[in-house]
Design a protein around this motif. Structure first.
Motif, PDB file in Angstrom:
ATOM      1  N   VAL A 143       0.849  -1.191   0.000  1.00 55.63           N
ATOM      2  CA  VAL A 143       0.000   0.000   0.000  1.00 55.63           C
ATOM      3  C   VAL A 143       0.888   1.246   0.000  1.00 55.63           C
ATOM      4  CG1 VAL A 143      -1.726   1.308   1.307  1.00 55.63           C
ATOM      5  CG2 VAL A 143      -1.896  -1.189   1.163  1.00 55.63           C
ATOM      6  N   VAL A 144       1.906   1.236   0.839  1.00 55.53           N
ATOM      7  CA  VAL A 144       2.818   2.374   0.917  1.00 55.53           C
ATOM      8  C   VAL A 144       3.564   2.537  -0.409  1.00 55.53           C
ATOM      9  CG1 VAL A 144       4.765   3.380   2.156  1.00 55.53           C
ATOM     10  CG2 VAL A 144       3.028   2.091   3.418  1.00 55.53           C
ATOM     11  N   GLN A 145       4.022   1.429  -0.983  1.00 64.17           N
ATOM     12  CA  GLN A 145       4.695   1.502  -2.288  1.00 64.17           C
ATOM     13  C   GLN A 145       3.762   2.091  -3.344  1.00 64.17           C
ATOM     14  OE1 GLN A 145       7.113  -1.883  -3.703  1.00 64.17           O
ATOM     15  NE2 GLN A 145       6.688  -2.815  -1.708  1.00 64.17           N
ATOM     16  N   LYS A 146       2.505   1.724  -3.298  1.00 65.00           N
ATOM     17  CA  LYS A 146       1.532   2.223  -4.274  1.00 65.00           C
ATOM     18  C   LYS A 146       1.356   3.736  -4.155  1.00 65.00           C
ATOM     19  CE  LYS A 146      -1.146   1.002  -7.604  1.00 65.00           C
ATOM     20  NZ  LYS A 146      -0.518   0.759  -8.887  1.00 65.00           N
ATOM     21  N   PHE A 147       1.388   4.248  -2.933  1.00 64.92           N
ATOM     22  CA  PHE A 147       1.307   5.703  -2.762  1.00 64.92           C
ATOM     23  C   PHE A 147       2.553   6.379  -3.315  1.00 64.92           C
ATOM     24  CE2 PHE A 147      -2.327   5.301   0.121  1.00 64.92           C
ATOM     25  CZ  PHE A 147      -3.089   6.363  -0.339  1.00 64.92           C
ATOM     26  N   PHE A 148       3.712   5.736  -3.179  1.00 60.77           N
ATOM     27  CA  PHE A 148       4.912   6.304  -3.780  1.00 60.77           C
ATOM     28  C   PHE A 148       4.805   6.299  -5.300  1.00 60.77           C
ATOM     29  CE2 PHE A 148       7.400   5.667   0.237  1.00 60.77           C
ATOM     30  CZ  PHE A 148       7.809   6.986   0.365  1.00 60.77           C
ATOM     31  N   GLU A 149       4.159   5.302  -5.867  1.00 59.21           N
ATOM     32  CA  GLU A 149       4.000   5.218  -7.322  1.00 59.21           C
ATOM     33  C   GLU A 149       2.955   6.194  -7.853  1.00 59.21           C
ATOM     34  OE1 GLU A 149       2.982   1.212  -8.410  1.00 59.21           O
ATOM     35  OE2 GLU A 149       4.873   0.408  -7.665  1.00 59.21           O
ATOM     36  N   ASP A 150       1.796   6.228  -7.211  1.00 62.27           N
ATOM     37  CA  ASP A 150       0.645   6.925  -7.779  1.00 62.27           C
ATOM     38  C   ASP A 150       0.130   8.102  -6.953  1.00 62.27           C
ATOM     39  OD1 ASP A 150       0.622   5.111  -9.906  1.00 62.27           O
ATOM     40  OD2 ASP A 150      -0.655   3.707  -8.800  1.00 62.27           O
ATOM     41  N   GLY A 151       0.755   8.379  -5.827  1.00 58.93           N
ATOM     42  CA  GLY A 151       0.300   9.474  -4.989  1.00 58.93           C
ATOM     43  C   GLY A 151       0.631  10.824  -5.599  1.00 58.93           C
ATOM     44  N   SER A 152       0.015  11.843  -5.072  1.00 59.94           N
ATOM     45  CA  SER A 152       0.321  13.201  -5.522  1.00 59.94           C
ATOM     46  C   SER A 152       1.719  13.584  -5.026  1.00 59.94           C
ATOM     47  CB  SER A 152      -0.713  14.185  -4.967  1.00 59.94           C
ATOM     48  OG  SER A 152      -0.552  14.317  -3.559  1.00 59.94           O
ATOM     49  N   ALA A 153       2.257  14.639  -5.578  1.00 58.56           N
ATOM     50  CA  ALA A 153       3.590  15.100  -5.158  1.00 58.56           C
ATOM     51  C   ALA A 153       3.604  15.415  -3.664  1.00 58.56           C
ATOM     52  CB  ALA A 153       4.006  16.321  -5.972  1.00 58.56           C
ATOM     53  N   THR A 154       2.544  15.985  -3.177  1.00 57.10           N
ATOM     54  CA  THR A 154       2.440  16.310  -1.750  1.00 57.10           C
ATOM     55  C   THR A 154       2.404  15.041  -0.907  1.00 57.10           C
ATOM     56  OG1 THR A 154       1.225  18.317  -2.296  1.00 57.10           O
ATOM     57  CG2 THR A 154       1.067  17.543  -0.025  1.00 57.10           C
ATOM     58  N   GLN A 155       1.643  14.058  -1.337  1.00 58.46           N
ATOM     59  CA  GLN A 155       1.566  12.794  -0.598  1.00 58.46           C
ATOM     60  C   GLN A 155       2.909  12.081  -0.585  1.00 58.46           C
ATOM     61  OE1 GLN A 155      -1.647  11.021  -2.825  1.00 58.46           O
ATOM     62  NE2 GLN A 155      -3.150  11.512  -1.215  1.00 58.46           N
ATOM     63  N   ILE A 156       3.572  12.069  -1.724  1.00 60.92           N
ATOM     64  CA  ILE A 156       4.879  11.413  -1.809  1.00 60.92           C
ATOM     65  C   ILE A 156       5.865  12.087  -0.875  1.00 60.92           C
ATOM     66  CG2 ILE A 156       6.863  11.037  -3.327  1.00 60.92           C
ATOM     67  CD1 ILE A 156       4.775  10.570  -5.604  1.00 60.92           C
ATOM     68  N   ARG A 157       5.858  13.399  -0.889  1.00 63.86           N
ATOM     69  CA  ARG A 157       6.779  14.155  -0.023  1.00 63.86           C
ATOM     70  C   ARG A 157       6.483  13.882   1.458  1.00 63.86           C
ATOM     71  NH1 ARG A 157      10.495  17.317  -0.872  1.00 63.86           N
ATOM     72  NH2 ARG A 157      11.193  18.989   0.457  1.00 63.86           N
ATOM     73  N   GLU A 158       5.209  13.906   1.821  1.00 65.81           N
ATOM     74  CA  GLU A 158       4.831  13.667   3.211  1.00 65.81           C
ATOM     75  C   GLU A 158       5.169  12.248   3.652  1.00 65.81           C
ATOM     76  OE1 GLU A 158       0.904  14.061   6.088  1.00 65.81           O
ATOM     77  OE2 GLU A 158       0.877  14.985   4.098  1.00 65.81           O
ATOM     78  N   LEU A 159       4.945  11.311   2.777  1.00 65.19           N
ATOM     79  CA  LEU A 159       5.271   9.917   3.078  1.00 65.19           C
ATOM     80  C   LEU A 159       6.780   9.737   3.235  1.00 65.19           C
ATOM     81  CD1 LEU A 159       3.774   7.279   3.492  1.00 65.19           C
ATOM     82  CD2 LEU A 159       3.884   6.889   1.038  1.00 65.19           C
ATOM     83  N   ALA A 160       7.532  10.373   2.365  1.00 66.07           N
ATOM     84  CA  ALA A 160       8.993  10.294   2.450  1.00 66.07           C
ATOM     85  C   ALA A 160       9.512  10.927   3.739  1.00 66.07           C
ATOM     86  CB  ALA A 160       9.631  10.951   1.232  1.00 66.07           C
ATOM     87  N   GLU A 161       8.818  11.952   4.215  1.00 63.95           N
ATOM     88  CA  GLU A 161       9.212  12.577   5.484  1.00 63.95           C
ATOM     89  C   GLU A 161       9.116  11.588   6.637  1.00 63.95           C
ATOM     90  OE1 GLU A 161      10.575  15.544   6.310  1.00 63.95           O
ATOM     91  OE2 GLU A 161      10.750  15.919   4.163  1.00 63.95           O
TER      92      GLU A 161
END
Length: 109
Positions: A22-40
């Motif tokens: 699920v987390v990998q999928k957000f890195f693939e298809d999430g918005s730029a903001t979501q990817i950045r927040e997840l990476a944080e």
């Protein structure tokens, strides 16, 4: 809506046999903001997950998609531990992904 539910538990989800996808999928298809927040959520938590079977896949996916500033933070956290990662079957894949990404960047320049 789903993102708001997983972000507080993102780190523990990354280490789970099923929810890491699920987390990998957000890195693939999430918005730029979501990817950045997840990476944080990975900040100051890169070495240990890099050595874990499921979470190392999340780290690899993050390396592919995050911006240069966040990649730099991730690499900095591995500073002094590269050989440990290279010798580890999961960490080895993280180091290979980093080298692959940077090689592609150099070819673009």
């Amino acid at each position: 809506m789903v993102f708001n539910e997983i972000i507080p538990q993102a780190y523990s989800l990354m280490t789970d046999v099923f929810s890491n996808y699920v987390v990998q999928k957000f890195f693939e298809d999430g918005s730029a903001t979501q990817i950045r927040e997840l990476a944080e959520q990975l900040t100051e938590h890169v070495l240990t997950p890099s050595l874990q079977m499921y979470c190392s896949r999340v780290i690899q996916k993050a390396i592919e998609v995050v911006g240069l500033d966040q990649q730099t933070k991730m690499v900095t956290e591995l500073d002094g531990h590269v050989m440990r990662c290279v010798r580890d079957q999961n960490g080895n894949h993280v180091i290979q992904k980093l080298l692959n990404v940077y090689q592609k960047m150099l070819l673009i320049l």
